[in-house]
Design a protein around this motif. Sequence first.
Motif: not given
Length: 371
Positions: A286-303
């Motif tokens: 989910g974090a990978k998709t947010a970073l690569l696909g949505n240009g989002a910041s990295l949140l702790a939930k995805g770590v």
Amino acid sequence: MNTQDWTGWQRAVIKIGSALIAPNGSEVSGQFILPIAKFINDARAQGKEVILVSSGSVAAGRNEIKCHNQGVTIAEKQAMAAIGQTKMMANWQRFFDVSCAQLLITHGDLRDRRRYVNIKNTVRELLANNIIPIINENDTVATEELKVGDNDNLAALVALICDADILFICSDINGLYNADPKTTPSAELLPIVDEINAAIYALAGDTQNKIATGGMITKLQAAEKTTNNGIHTFIVNGKTENTFSKLSDKQHVGTWFKAVHNKDTAKKQWLKYTLHASGKIVIDEGAKTALLGNGASLLAKGVVSTQGNFIRGEAIDIEYNNEIIARGLSQYSKSELDLIAGKDSAKFESILGFRHKEEIIHRDDLVLFNS
């Protein structure tokens, strides 16, 4: 930002010299500030962001301190600055309907990784809340070894910290000339400088002396810092009545020092090749998709997990499926992140007793390796 076009900027740093703040050398004045304030208000009305680096505190407080006959002592100058800061801020505030915030920093703040991150985060929050940051060197406490030394270079460092697109250095000179206009009547203004090299430094009337202060030398030093990091830079005359109306109309004035690299490219090179990663974090899909696909910041939930021994503000690699996909500056240390990994940001305070930021790595401080 396009290296061939400066007009599309979204975030600017404007450096205002003492000659514009206190034209008579003492006490603040609005004589040259009104056109600058109008430019700032017009830019903000278009959704742009502006950060001010303002000189003038010492001059503003000069009349309040009795000086010795042998000249101004350091303590007297610091006292002038302490008095003048409030006057300078009051002078700026009267031109804006929104709040202005004062940040006083030293070179020691810029050298310290945690304080550097704090400055960056503070400016980011101020801009997000529609407040105008006004920055100056903290002359009341700075010792020689902790001073930047001049507000031209300070403005350049602020532009780098704040991810600005453009830096306007406003003074009482029109820009860079091919000769000294005071001694050579035929001297011509250079409208565009593509590269700052030894020949350009020679036009300032001195060699490339990195410890020189004041005048054109420091302005070129500042422009070299910014243009090498993808930030267009202008030297303009703030005393000329139509300078800022022309800039508002996207007309070229003064000397334009072109950015050497695209800003995103420059930051990517800095994060990729200059900063050494002090650790690594593994993220979920989910974090990978947010970073690569949505240009989002990295949140702790995805770590998922952490490796290494990094502290807040250091660069860390981001791994997914055994591949390094990004690198960024962490808002939390490894020990802190180990406690909040996989957690919602609303729980940070109950777990850690504090919350630096909602993000582990803000998107402005992150570069994707496959982009």
